[in-house]
Design a protein around this motif. Structure first.
Motif, PDB file in Angstrom:
ATOM      1  N   GLY A  88       0.813  -1.214   0.000  1.00 10.63           N
ATOM      2  CA  GLY A  88       0.000   0.000   0.000  1.00 10.63           C
ATOM      3  C   GLY A  88       0.844   1.259   0.000  1.00 10.63           C
ATOM      4  O   GLY A  88       0.540   2.229  -0.722  1.00 10.63           O
ATOM      5  N   ALA A  91       2.413   1.677  -3.477  1.00 11.67           N
ATOM      6  CA  ALA A  91       1.450   2.144  -4.470  1.00 11.67           C
ATOM      7  C   ALA A  91       1.147   3.629  -4.287  1.00 11.67           C
ATOM      8  O   ALA A  91       1.075   4.391  -5.266  1.00 11.67           O
ATOM      9  CB  ALA A  91       0.165   1.327  -4.355  1.00 11.67           C
ATOM     10  N   ALA A  92       0.971   4.080  -3.040  1.00  9.74           N
ATOM     11  CA  ALA A  92       0.667   5.493  -2.791  1.00  9.74           C
ATOM     12  C   ALA A  92       1.862   6.382  -3.104  1.00  9.74           C
ATOM     13  O   ALA A  92       1.698   7.501  -3.613  1.00  9.74           O
ATOM     14  CB  ALA A  92       0.235   5.671  -1.336  1.00  9.74           C
ATOM     15  N   ASP A  99       1.168   2.068  -9.095  1.00  5.38           N
ATOM     16  CA  ASP A  99      -0.085   2.072  -8.342  1.00  5.38           C
ATOM     17  C   ASP A  99      -1.157   1.275  -9.077  1.00  5.38           C
ATOM     18  O   ASP A  99      -1.861   0.446  -8.473  1.00  5.38           O
ATOM     19  CB  ASP A  99      -0.522   3.524  -8.126  1.00  5.38           C
ATOM     20  N   MET A 103      -2.782  -2.224  -7.569  1.00  5.64           N
ATOM     21  CA  MET A 103      -4.196  -2.222  -7.221  1.00  5.64           C
ATOM     22  C   MET A 103      -5.001  -3.170  -8.100  1.00  5.64           C
ATOM     23  O   MET A 103      -5.990  -3.750  -7.665  1.00  5.64           O
ATOM     24  CB  MET A 103      -4.763  -0.801  -7.303  1.00  5.64           C
ATOM     25  N   ALA A 156      -3.578  -3.705   2.261  1.00  7.73           N
ATOM     26  CA  ALA A 156      -2.916  -2.900   1.240  1.00  7.73           C
ATOM     27  C   ALA A 156      -3.816  -1.775   0.745  1.00  7.73           C
ATOM     28  O   ALA A 156      -3.373  -0.624   0.600  1.00  7.73           O
ATOM     29  CB  ALA A 156      -2.490  -3.790   0.068  1.00  7.73           C
ATOM     30  N   ARG A 157      -5.063  -2.067   0.486  1.00  6.84           N
ATOM     31  CA  ARG A 157      -5.975  -1.033   0.005  1.00  6.84           C
ATOM     32  C   ARG A 157      -6.197   0.037   1.077  1.00  6.84           C
ATOM     33  O   ARG A 157      -6.256   1.231   0.769  1.00  6.84           O
ATOM     34  CB  ARG A 157      -7.299  -1.671  -0.413  1.00  6.84           C
ATOM     35  N   ARG A 160      -2.959   2.113   1.384  1.00  8.18           N
ATOM     36  CA  ARG A 160      -2.804   3.022   0.238  1.00  8.18           C
ATOM     37  C   ARG A 160      -3.692   4.245   0.393  1.00  8.18           C
ATOM     38  O   ARG A 160      -3.249   5.389   0.195  1.00  8.18           O
ATOM     39  CB  ARG A 160      -3.159   2.286  -1.045  1.00  8.18           C
TER      40      ARG A 160
END
Length: 271
Positions: A88, A91-92, A99, A103, A156-157, A160
């Protein structure tokens, strides 16, 4: 209040599980040794919660099951939280193609039917990769790995989304403007500020892992007998609900208490 009560429940389960060898020595019983002359014995001073279909003490097997279930839950939560938080944050921080790829991988994992996939993976022959089946330690490792593969997605979501919010704040921009490295920004300013939501997700992951392990053990794909697990205790008791109900009630109640404790901890952290 909810946080304290949840921690109390989990603390009691963990303490009693850790003390299982000493309690067995004090009672003078072996939770794994069958005693066919003492089958389905009711509660007594010798067997506080009675015995099962093989004459084994239900209380001691419950405590051994607590060791297994809590070990699986905590290990899965730690692994899933570390993996999910790392993905996460990456990705951010990177954004763009990185990203999008990460995702979409998470979306693909979410799209899979979790229980059928878990059953298929748990039924795989781990002897081909050097992990023997039938040993409690190898079964725990196998289940933790399988559950961690699916458990990181929600973390992770969440990580992020929280990291994107923190990265857009003024103090992060100020830190970058003053020359702080990206590693320092992530570790000093971003990670501490997303620790709360991640801790809540970790507590819920423990509950989910305990339920998943119990389900797999109930289906005969988790912890293999004679090792004790709340799931395989329920599997052995499914034909004894009316003749010896305590054999089914106690492991079911233990699962309920463990999951309720984790849920109360998560709710307390959220509040």
């Amino acid at each position: 209040m909810r946080l304290r009560f949840g921690l109390l429940l989990l603390g009691l389960l963990a303490t009693s599980g850790l003390a299982a060898p000493w309690i067995a020595a004090w009672l003078g019983l072996d939770p794994f040794a069958p005693d066919l002359f003492n089958r389905f014995a009711p509660s007594s001073t010798t067997n506080p919660l009675g015995t099962d279909d093989l004459g084994r003490d239900v209380l001691l097997r419950l405590l051994e099951g607590a060791r297994v279930s809590l070990a699986v839950g905590v290990a899965t939560a730690v692994a899933a939280t570390v993996i999910g938080t790392g993905i996460g944050l990456l990705a951010a921080w990177r954004g763009g193609v990185v990203d999008a790829l990460l995702m979409r991988l998470a979306d693909g994992m979410l799209a899979l039917p979790a229980l059928p996939v878990l059953v298929v993976l748990a039924a795989a022959d781990t002897g081909r990769i050097g992990l023997p089946r039938g040993e409690a330690a190898s079964d725990i490792i196998r289940i933790v790995v399988i559950l961690s593969v699916f458990g990181w997605v929600g973390v992770a979501r969440l990580a992020r989304a929280a990291a994107l919010s923190v990265l857009a704040r003024d103090y992060v921009r100020a830190a970058r403007g003053l020359g702080a490295s990206e590693g320092r920004v992530l570790l000093r300013h971003v990670l501490p500020n997303i620790a709360g939501p991640i801790a809540i997700a970790a507590a819920l992951t423990v509950a989910g892992a305990i339920l998943a392990e119990s389900t797999l053990s109930f289906l005969g794909l988790g912890i293999a007998p004679p090792a004790a697990s709340w799931g395989n205790m329920l599997a052995n008791a499914q034909d004894l609900v009316f003749s010896a109900p305590w054999v089914a009630v106690w492991p079911g109640l233990a699962i309920l208490v463990a999951v309720a404790g984790c849920t109360l901890v998560a709710d307390g952290l959220r509040r």
